[in-house]
Design a protein around this motif. Structure first.
Motif, PDB file in Angstrom:
ATOM      1  N   SER A  32     -20.511  -8.069  -6.358  1.00 21.17           N
ATOM      2  CA  SER A  32     -20.896  -8.461  -5.002  1.00 21.17           C
ATOM      3  C   SER A  32     -21.985  -9.533  -5.035  1.00 21.17           C
ATOM      4  CB  SER A  32     -21.369  -7.237  -4.227  1.00 21.17           C
ATOM      5  OG  SER A  32     -21.802  -7.590  -2.949  1.00 21.17           O
ATOM      6  N   ARG A  33     -22.969  -9.358  -5.896  1.00 18.94           N
ATOM      7  CA  ARG A  33     -24.050 -10.347  -6.022  1.00 18.94           C
ATOM      8  C   ARG A  33     -23.502 -11.687  -6.506  1.00 18.94           C
ATOM      9  NH1 ARG A  33     -26.921  -5.889  -8.210  1.00 18.94           N
ATOM     10  NH2 ARG A  33     -26.434  -6.605 -10.312  1.00 18.94           N
ATOM     11  N   LYS A  55     -21.737  -3.685  -7.471  1.00 20.09           N
ATOM     12  CA  LYS A  55     -22.899  -4.405  -6.950  1.00 20.09           C
ATOM     13  C   LYS A  55     -23.072  -5.746  -7.665  1.00 20.09           C
ATOM     14  CE  LYS A  55     -25.508  -0.430  -5.312  1.00 20.09           C
ATOM     15  NZ  LYS A  55     -26.708   0.386  -5.483  1.00 20.09           N
TER      16      LYS A  55
END
Length: 78
Positions: free
Chosen positions: A61-62, A58
Motif C-alpha cells: 500500500s505504501r 501495508k
C-alpha cells in the motif's frame, strides 16, 4: 521375624506401586504439556503468518501511494 519381613515387603510393594503411579502421572502430564506446546506453537505460527501478511499488505500500500504521488507530481509538471 516372619511378620516383620511381611510388613517390610508390604511397605516395599506399597512404595513401589506409589512410585509407579507417580511415574505414570508424570508421563501423562508431560504428554499433555507436549500437546499443549504443539498447539501453542501452531497458534503462534498462524499469528506470525497473519502479521507477515498484514506487513506485506501495508508495504504494498505504501509503495502504491508513493508511486501515485510520484505520478501526480510528474503530471503536475506537464
Amino acid at each position: 521375624m516372619d511378620k516383620m519381613q511381611k510388613e517390610l515387603n508390604n511397605m516395599k510393594n506399597d512404595v513401589k506401586e506409589g512410585i509407579q503411579k507417580v511415574g505414570h502421572a508424570v508421563k501423562h502430564t508431560a504428554s499433555d504439556l507436549k500437546s499443549d506446546m504443539k498447539g501453542a506453537m501452531a497458534s503462534i505460527e498462524m499469528k506470525k503468518d497473519d502479521l507477515m501478511e498484514q506487513y506485506e499488505e501495508k508495504k504494498f500500500s505504501r509503495e502504491i501511494k508513493k508511486q501515485m504521488e510520484k505520478e501526480s507530481k510528474k503530471n503536475m509538471k506537464h
